[in-house]
Design a protein around this motif. Structure first.
Motif, PDB file in Angstrom:
ATOM      1  N   LYS A   1       0.872  -1.192   0.000  1.00 54.86           N
ATOM      2  CA  LYS A   1       0.000   0.000   0.000  1.00 54.86           C
ATOM      3  C   LYS A   1       0.899   1.229   0.000  1.00 54.86           C
ATOM      4  CE  LYS A   1      -3.808  -2.455   1.500  1.00 54.86           C
ATOM      5  NZ  LYS A   1      -4.363  -3.120   2.640  1.00 54.86           N
ATOM      6  N   PRO A   2       1.526   1.525  -1.142  1.00 56.52           N
ATOM      7  CA  PRO A   2       2.571   2.568  -1.152  1.00 56.52           C
ATOM      8  C   PRO A   2       2.104   3.932  -0.682  1.00 56.52           C
ATOM      9  CG  PRO A   2       2.021   1.883  -3.394  1.00 56.52           C
ATOM     10  CD  PRO A   2       1.312   0.948  -2.473  1.00 56.52           C
ATOM     11  N   ASN A   3       0.862   4.282  -0.959  1.00 56.61           N
ATOM     12  CA  ASN A   3       0.423   5.644  -0.619  1.00 56.61           C
ATOM     13  C   ASN A   3      -0.428   5.719   0.642  1.00 56.61           C
ATOM     14  OD1 ASN A   3       1.763   6.878  -2.824  1.00 56.61           O
ATOM     15  ND2 ASN A   3       0.224   5.870  -4.129  1.00 56.61           N
ATOM     16  N   GLU A   4      -0.436   4.624   1.388  1.00 60.22           N
ATOM     17  CA  GLU A   4      -1.218   4.582   2.625  1.00 60.22           C
ATOM     18  C   GLU A   4      -0.282   4.341   3.787  1.00 60.22           C
ATOM     19  OE1 GLU A   4      -4.154   1.420   3.393  1.00 60.22           O
ATOM     20  OE2 GLU A   4      -4.904   1.979   1.400  1.00 60.22           O
ATOM     21  N   PHE A   5      -0.637   4.843   4.968  1.00 54.87           N
ATOM     22  CA  PHE A   5       0.111   4.451   6.158  1.00 54.87           C
ATOM     23  C   PHE A   5      -0.466   3.115   6.605  1.00 54.87           C
ATOM     24  CE2 PHE A   5       0.700   3.981  10.653  1.00 54.87           C
ATOM     25  CZ  PHE A   5       2.024   4.340  10.823  1.00 54.87           C
ATOM     26  N   ASN A   6       0.316   2.053   6.515  1.00 56.55           N
ATOM     27  CA  ASN A   6      -0.217   0.736   6.836  1.00 56.55           C
ATOM     28  C   ASN A   6       0.931  -0.201   7.221  1.00 56.55           C
ATOM     29  OD1 ASN A   6      -1.442  -1.837   6.731  1.00 56.55           O
ATOM     30  ND2 ASN A   6      -3.038  -0.963   5.405  1.00 56.55           N
ATOM     31  N   LEU A   7       0.843  -0.800   8.413  1.00 56.70           N
ATOM     32  CA  LEU A   7       1.941  -1.662   8.870  1.00 56.70           C
ATOM     33  C   LEU A   7       2.118  -2.896   7.994  1.00 56.70           C
ATOM     34  CD1 LEU A   7       2.185  -1.585  12.739  1.00 56.70           C
ATOM     35  CD2 LEU A   7       2.531   0.215  11.104  1.00 56.70           C
ATOM     36  N   GLU A   8       1.100  -3.198   7.184  1.00 61.22           N
ATOM     37  CA  GLU A   8       1.220  -4.343   6.259  1.00 61.22           C
ATOM     38  C   GLU A   8       2.410  -4.143   5.310  1.00 61.22           C
ATOM     39  OE1 GLU A   8      -2.245  -5.392   3.981  1.00 61.22           O
ATOM     40  OE2 GLU A   8      -3.484  -5.201   5.779  1.00 61.22           O
ATOM     41  N   ASN A   9       2.779  -2.899   5.094  1.00 60.62           N
ATOM     42  CA  ASN A   9       3.924  -2.632   4.197  1.00 60.62           C
ATOM     43  C   ASN A   9       5.212  -3.238   4.733  1.00 60.62           C
ATOM     44  OD1 ASN A   9       2.707  -1.208   2.044  1.00 60.62           O
ATOM     45  ND2 ASN A   9       2.484   0.585   3.382  1.00 60.62           N
ATOM     46  N   PHE A  10       5.242  -3.522   6.030  1.00 60.18           N
ATOM     47  CA  PHE A  10       6.452  -4.133   6.612  1.00 60.18           C
ATOM     48  C   PHE A  10       6.140  -5.500   7.235  1.00 60.18           C
ATOM     49  CE2 PHE A  10       7.842   0.141   5.984  1.00 60.18           C
ATOM     50  CZ  PHE A  10       9.154  -0.036   5.579  1.00 60.18           C
ATOM     51  N   GLU A  11       5.093  -6.132   6.721  1.00 62.89           N
ATOM     52  CA  GLU A  11       4.725  -7.459   7.223  1.00 62.89           C
ATOM     53  C   GLU A  11       5.859  -8.441   6.928  1.00 62.89           C
ATOM     54  OE1 GLU A  11       0.218  -8.692   7.497  1.00 62.89           O
ATOM     55  OE2 GLU A  11       1.120  -8.892   5.488  1.00 62.89           O
ATOM     56  N   ASN A  12       6.384  -8.356   5.701  1.00 57.34           N
ATOM     57  CA  ASN A  12       7.503  -9.228   5.313  1.00 57.34           C
ATOM     58  C   ASN A  12       8.772  -8.400   5.273  1.00 57.34           C
ATOM     59  OD1 ASN A  12       5.650 -11.328   4.838  1.00 57.34           O
ATOM     60  ND2 ASN A  12       5.144 -10.359   2.879  1.00 57.34           N
ATOM     61  N   THR A  13       9.918  -9.086   5.313  1.00 57.55           N
ATOM     62  CA  THR A  13      11.187  -8.355   5.254  1.00 57.55           C
ATOM     63  C   THR A  13      11.277  -7.586   3.936  1.00 57.55           C
ATOM     64  OG1 THR A  13      12.093 -10.238   6.389  1.00 57.55           O
ATOM     65  CG2 THR A  13      13.681  -8.655   5.537  1.00 57.55           C
ATOM     66  N   VAL A  14      11.646  -6.331   4.030  1.00 55.06           N
ATOM     67  CA  VAL A  14      11.753  -5.514   2.818  1.00 55.06           C
ATOM     68  C   VAL A  14      13.220  -5.507   2.360  1.00 55.06           C
ATOM     69  CG1 VAL A  14      11.479  -3.179   1.881  1.00 55.06           C
ATOM     70  CG2 VAL A  14       9.828  -4.062   3.542  1.00 55.06           C
ATOM     71  N   PRO A  15      13.512  -5.933   1.120  1.00 54.09           N
ATOM     72  CA  PRO A  15      14.907  -5.917   0.651  1.00 54.09           C
ATOM     73  C   PRO A  15      15.474  -4.500   0.737  1.00 54.09           C
ATOM     74  CG  PRO A  15      13.468  -6.972  -0.953  1.00 54.09           C
ATOM     75  CD  PRO A  15      12.572  -6.385   0.084  1.00 54.09           C
ATOM     76  N   SER A  16      16.767  -4.406   1.109  1.00 52.97           N
ATOM     77  CA  SER A  16      17.317  -3.086   1.415  1.00 52.97           C
ATOM     78  C   SER A  16      17.292  -2.128   0.222  1.00 52.97           C
ATOM     79  CB  SER A  16      18.722  -3.213   1.993  1.00 52.97           C
ATOM     80  OG  SER A  16      19.551  -3.831   1.060  1.00 52.97           O
ATOM     81  N   ARG A  17      17.259  -2.675  -1.005  1.00 52.24           N
ATOM     82  CA  ARG A  17      17.281  -1.712  -2.116  1.00 52.24           C
ATOM     83  C   ARG A  17      15.965  -0.935  -2.264  1.00 52.24           C
ATOM     84  NH1 ARG A  17      16.966  -6.566  -4.317  1.00 52.24           N
ATOM     85  NH2 ARG A  17      15.404  -7.049  -5.907  1.00 52.24           N
ATOM     86  N   TYR A  18      14.918  -1.377  -1.547  1.00 50.31           N
ATOM     87  CA  TYR A  18      13.645  -0.651  -1.649  1.00 50.31           C
ATOM     88  C   TYR A  18      13.400   0.289  -0.474  1.00 50.31           C
ATOM     89  CZ  TYR A  18      12.605  -3.922  -5.362  1.00 50.31           C
ATOM     90  OH  TYR A  18      12.657  -4.634  -6.524  1.00 50.31           O
ATOM     91  N   PHE A  19      14.187   0.135   0.585  1.00 51.28           N
ATOM     92  CA  PHE A  19      13.930   0.953   1.779  1.00 51.28           C
ATOM     93  C   PHE A  19      15.245   1.400   2.391  1.00 51.28           C
ATOM     94  CE2 PHE A  19      12.753   1.269   6.402  1.00 51.28           C
ATOM     95  CZ  PHE A  19      11.977   2.405   6.255  1.00 51.28           C
ATOM     96  N   GLN A  20      15.543   2.673   2.268  1.00 54.82           N
ATOM     97  CA  GLN A  20      16.831   3.206   2.720  1.00 54.82           C
ATOM     98  C   GLN A  20      16.671   4.537   3.467  1.00 54.82           C
ATOM     99  OE1 GLN A  20      19.623   1.964   2.922  1.00 54.82           O
ATOM    100  NE2 GLN A  20      19.497   0.168   1.619  1.00 54.82           N
ATOM    101  N   PRO A  21      15.972   4.557   4.613  1.00 50.15           N
ATOM    102  CA  PRO A  21      15.757   5.853   5.285  1.00 50.15           C
ATOM    103  C   PRO A  21      17.053   6.481   5.786  1.00 50.15           C
ATOM    104  CG  PRO A  21      15.058   4.046   6.699  1.00 50.15           C
ATOM    105  CD  PRO A  21      15.388   3.444   5.368  1.00 50.15           C
ATOM    106  N   PHE A  22      18.090   5.657   5.990  1.00 46.93           N
ATOM    107  CA  PHE A  22      19.364   6.186   6.487  1.00 46.93           C
ATOM    108  C   PHE A  22      20.468   6.093   5.425  1.00 46.93           C
ATOM    109  CE2 PHE A  22      17.153   4.374  10.210  1.00 46.93           C
ATOM    110  CZ  PHE A  22      17.091   5.490  11.024  1.00 46.93           C
ATOM    111  N   GLY A  23      20.132   5.716   4.205  1.00 46.13           N
ATOM    112  CA  GLY A  23      21.157   5.450   3.208  1.00 46.13           C
ATOM    113  C   GLY A  23      21.885   4.161   3.577  1.00 46.13           C
ATOM    114  N   CYS A  24      22.852   3.766   2.761  1.00 43.54           N
ATOM    115  CA  CYS A  24      23.681   2.606   3.100  1.00 43.54           C
ATOM    116  C   CYS A  24      25.020   2.777   2.393  1.00 43.54           C
ATOM    117  CB  CYS A  24      23.000   1.288   2.704  1.00 43.54           C
ATOM    118  SG  CYS A  24      22.829   1.070   0.931  1.00 43.54           S
ATOM    119  N   GLY A  25      25.943   1.837   2.593  1.00 45.37           N
ATOM    120  CA  GLY A  25      27.252   1.964   1.950  1.00 45.37           C
ATOM    121  C   GLY A  25      28.170   2.895   2.730  1.00 45.37           C
TER     122      GLY A  25
END
Ligand code: HEM
Length: 503
Positions: free
Chosen positions: A408-432
């Motif tokens: 649910k990309p445009n909704e606030f919904n915890l289901e978005n993190f029900e399964n492990t999210v691969p790091s290339r799709y979620f980088q709030p702190f950057g990486c590398g």
């Protein structure tokens, strides 16, 4: 008499109008000159973006950045030209990337460890080839980063839970100091006081007045945000620039004083029981590894890093929690079952799964840090597009986090993190290599502060106040406009029964 006053007023207004016209004209001419003499405009890449149009394209795109703010302008261009777009900032070719493969390529590579910004802007705030955040002197940045890494991992990280619990309780015990006559708490300043106290206890350990320091941090941040990509002419207009110069200097001087106090405290110690970030930097200066200015700037950046990001992030989280009362109930139940009556401890954090998903979903749905600024150190290619050495890049992670990968990309919904999210799709702190050096401690601090606060209070924002209704800016980061702090204030209701069900 009256006539004279009217005449004088008209004269002043005409003079001001005239000055503004001359200024705007000069600014446009200088921009045009800057752009026409820029090295790389002739080698325009095939990346989609505004056209050259005799130099108008670069002027227009730069003006949009200055006028809308960096974050908002990036969203505008990605919306208009797609997930890889090219614009010009101050005459320099700049790519805006929100495509996850392209963003991930840049984050992981050591070819993009530089950052871009106006040199004079960085000099104004002491960040030009100094400190860590915008330091693009790669050798020096590498050196100072080791001090940050050491302070923000290992024992420092372990200690941070207790420090957060104690600092949060300390401010909650004097909640009336943040409460107005109508019973509303100035929650943003409450959170900032907690966070700056935590930073001081962990990294500097010098007695200070948090509220006074926060005023200076606030002015420094506004300056940072204002000067970051300004053209050189801005810094020559003394009557405009002066106030920013003074605001930056005010915090630098304050930090200089605190570092000096720290130096005295170390000298007066018979035996050094425990070391910390500031002590390590002072020792490095004693061994001629860092200059006094480096030390002052590193301490300054460490002290401002959390209030600028974490406090605002926590504020958005409290709003989101109220908009999703079922999630609040789940979190409170989780705290009840995992922690019970005692204070939260380091070992508990891994068991707070709902809280973890809530924090991640909040950072995805309504982030504080919406984008990352980098510069290419060598020629490269990204997703088939040529990137010349020196090209500026903006990674629009806020937009990337709304991709179709999420349920649910445009909704606030915890289901978005029900399964492990691969790091290339979620980088709030950057990486590398140039990722947020505080990424682990930031998660620990967020959890410890939220658990402590939610165990004692449930918060109620003013009627109609939500993440979608409050006035916000998205320049250097996403943040609420604080011109009317009253509408951001919240009621703090002690839990009638504490969360463990006892009166
Ligand atoms: C850099 C996010 C909290 C210290 C960054 C970057 C992001 C970020 C996206 C840029 C990374 C890159 O270029 O790839 C956040 C968020 C936070 C947070 C969302 C909290 C919600 C903190 C805290 C600290 C910290 C608590 C330290 C106490 C830094 C520093 C840098 C940085 C020093 C610059 C690193 C460098 O350029 O080498 N942060 N941060 N951050 N962050 Fe954080």
């Amino acid at each position: 008499m009256m006539e004279q006053v009217v005449k004088d007023t008209v004269n002043v207004a005409t003079a001001v109008q005239g000055t503004l016209l001359v200024l705007t004209g000069t600014l446009l001419l200088i921009l045009l000159h800057r752009i026409l003499t820029a090295k790389n405009w002739r080698n325009q890449s095939a990346v989609p973006g505004p056209g050259w149009w005799l130099g108008l394209g670069p002027v227009m795109s730069y003006s949009r950045f200055l006028w809308m703010g960096i974050g908002s302008a990036c969203n505008y261009y990605n919306e208009k030209y797609g997930s890889i777009a090219r614009v010009w900032i101050n005459g320099e070719e700049t790519f805006i990337l929100s495509k996850s493969s392209a963003v991930y390529h840049v984050l992981k590579s050591s070819n993009y460890t530089g950052r871009f910004a106006s040199k004079k802007g960085l000099q104004c705030i002491g960040m030009f080839e100094q400190g860590i955040i915008f330091n693009s002197n790669i050798a020096l940045w590498n050196k100072v980063r080791t001090y940050f890494t050491k302070a923000l991992t290992g024992p420092g990280l372990q200690k941070s839970v207790d420090v957060c619990v104690s600092a949060t309780n300390k401010q909650l015990d004097v909640l009336q100091e943040f409460t107005d006559h109508s019973g509303h708490v100035d929650v943003l300043n409450l959170l900032r006081c907690i966070v700056v106290d935590v930073s001081n206890r962990l990294f500097l350990r010098i007695p200070l007045n948090e509220k006074d320091l926060l005023i200076k941090i606030h002015r420094y941040f506004s300056t940072w945000q204002t000067v970051l990509i300004q053209p050189d002419i801005f810094f020559r207009l003394n009557f405009v620039y002066k106030k920013y110069h003074l605001a930056a200097k005010e915090l630098q001087d304050e930090m200089g004083k605190l570092v000096e106090e720290k130096r005295q405290a170390i000298n007066n110690m018979e035996k050094l029981e425990e070391t910390d970030f500031a002590t390590e930097l002072i020792f490095a200066q004693n061994h001629d590894e860092l200059s006094a200015d480096d030390v002052r700037q590193c301490v300054l950046e460490m002290v401002i890093a959390a209030p600028d990001t974490l406090s605002i992030s926590l504020f958005f989280m409290l709003l989101l929690l109220k908009q999703n009362s079922v999630v609040e109930e789940q979190i409170v139940r989780e705290i009840q079952s995992q922690i019970g009556e005692r204070d939260v401890e380091s070992a508990d954090l891994q068991n707070l799964n709902v809280l973890e998903r809530f924090i991640k979903e909040s950072m995805r749905f309504h982030p504080v840090v919406d984008f990352i600024m980098r510069q290419a150190l060598e020629d490269d290619s990204i997703d088939g597009y040529r990137v010349a050495k020196g090209t500026n890049l903006i990674l629009n992670i806020g937009r990337m986090h709304k991709s179709e990968f999420f349920k649910k990309p445009n909704e606030f919904n915890l289901e978005n993190f029900e399964n492990t999210v691969p790091s290339r799709y979620f980088q709030p702190f950057g990486c590398g290599p140039r990722a947020c050096v505080g990424k682990h401690i930031a998660m620990v601090m967020t959890k410890a502060i939220l658990v402590t606060l939610l165990s004692r209070f449930t918060v109620h924002p003013r009627h109609g106040c939500s993440v979608s209704t409050i006035k916000q800016t998205n320049n250097l980061s996403m943040r609420p406009v604080e011109e009317d702090p009253d509408c951001l204030a919240m009621r703090f209701i002690p839990r009638a029964h504490n969360i463990h069900g006892e009166p």
